[in-house]
Enzyme design. Structure first.
Site, PDB file in Angstrom:
ATOM      1  N   ALA A  72       0.810  -1.121  -0.063  1.00 42.32           N
ATOM      2  CA  ALA A  72       0.279   0.055   0.007  1.00 42.32           C
ATOM      3  C   ALA A  72       0.882   1.326  -0.001  1.00 42.32           C
ATOM      4  O   ALA A  72       2.169   1.080   0.319  1.00 42.32           O
ATOM      5  CB  ALA A  72      -0.871  -0.128   1.285  1.00 42.32           C
ATOM      6  N   GLY A 114       0.961  -5.017   0.891  1.00 43.05           N
ATOM      7  CA  GLY A 114      -0.333  -4.973   0.440  1.00 43.05           C
ATOM      8  C   GLY A 114      -0.236  -5.655  -1.116  1.00 43.05           C
ATOM      9  O   GLY A 114      -1.088  -6.090  -1.771  1.00 43.05           O
TER      10      GLY A 114
END
Ligand code: CO8
Length: 261
Positions: A69, A112
């Site tokens: 992320a 992520g």
């Protein structure tokens, strides 16, 4: 053939009914900012609705699959902001795809990025791929399935080791641990992924969707419930024309011609 390029992804398809989504945000090693994930979701929506596509590949351009992320996007947020808006909840879109999705992990799959790959149905890796859940080093924990899907894939000890120390594993260890099903030299990764995706895309789309759902039930139920679900879904395939076509083709020693009905 190219379909469209967004700010962060390139979307294309091949004649063999395979859709390709390439993450391309070179400045941040394909870090998954909100805009990138929205473009991925848009591409998946289009492929899911497109009868000419039977399977999808997600890969990264450059040296990363995705480095996680976007840390700089997350930095200023407080609890009320992330919890109130259910921050990044729309990432779940990838795991809800009807058509099979293959992750071709070309390089770093961190945080992520590793979670995105694990949301896919099949994972292939380049010999240069590296997998990690380094969130602990940032004072946080995985938030898109890392503690759950990794544990189911590789077992408790390795998952704990990766999540608690933040240390990554290389492709060969990912293969031994069962996180990925194939490791190939980097220049062959897309080709290998495409071969498998094209094979899947030749099947009945109706049946691949049912089959994928049945495999996924294995992660969410007891064995007895899963086996019952599988049997009912097996029975359900007898309501399709493609099941009759598949068995007829075998008996007549010819290739099946599925019509997705
Ligand atoms: N976010 C933002 N920018 C990034 C990220 C990232 N995750 N990763 C790399 N970048 C940027 C770097 O800041 C750098 O930018 P700049 O050139 O402007 O300084 C550029 O990409 C290149 O990176 P490096 O210079 O660091 O390249 P190196 O080859 O030295 O290192 C690494 C590569 C090891 C991959 C390193 O970049 C790294 O450690 N990146 C961060 C990995 C990480 O911690 N990922 C986890 C993020 S947290 C997360 O994913 C939580 C998911 C929660 C989901 C919740 C859903 C509900």
């Amino acid at each position: 053939e190219n379909r469209w390029s967004g700010e962060y992804v390139h979307v294309s398809h091949t004649d063999s009914k395979v859709g390709l989504i390439e993450l391309d945000r070179p400045k941040a090693l394909n870090a998954l900012c909100d805009g990138l994930m929205l473009e991925v979701a848009k591409a998946l929506d289009e492929f899911d609705a497109d009868k000419s596509i039977g399977a999808v590949i997600i890969t990264g351009r450059g040296r990363a699959f995705a480095a996680g992320a976007d840390i700089k996007e997350m930095l200023p947020l407080n609890y009320a902001q992330v919890a109130g808006g259910d921050f990044l909840a729309h990432w779940g879109r990838v795991s809800k795809n009807t058509k099979p999705v293959l992750a071709a992990v070309n390089g770093f799959a961190f945080g992520g990025g590793c979670e995105l790959a694990m949301m896919c149905d099949i994972m292939y890796a380049s010999d240069k791929a590296v997998f990690g859940q380094p969130e602990i080093k940032l004072g946080t924990i995985p938030g898109a399935g890392g503690t759950q899907r990794l544990t189911r894939a590789v077992g408790k000890s390795l998952s704990m080791e990766m999540c608690l120390s933040g240390e990554p594993i290389k492709a060969d260890q990912a293969l031994v641990a069962g996180l990925v099903s194939k490791v190939v030299p980097g220049d062959q990764l897309l080709n290998e992924a495409h071969k498998t995706a094209a094979k899947i895309a030749e099947m009945s789309q109706l049946t691949t969707a049912i089959c994928k759902e049945a495999v996924n039930v294995a992660f969410e139920s007891t064995l007895a419930e899963g086996v019952r679900f599988e049997r009912r879904m097996f029975h359900a395939t007898f309501g399709t024309e493609d099941r009759r076509e598949g068995m007829s083709a075998f008996a007549e020693k010819r290739k099946a011609n599925f019509k997705d009905c």
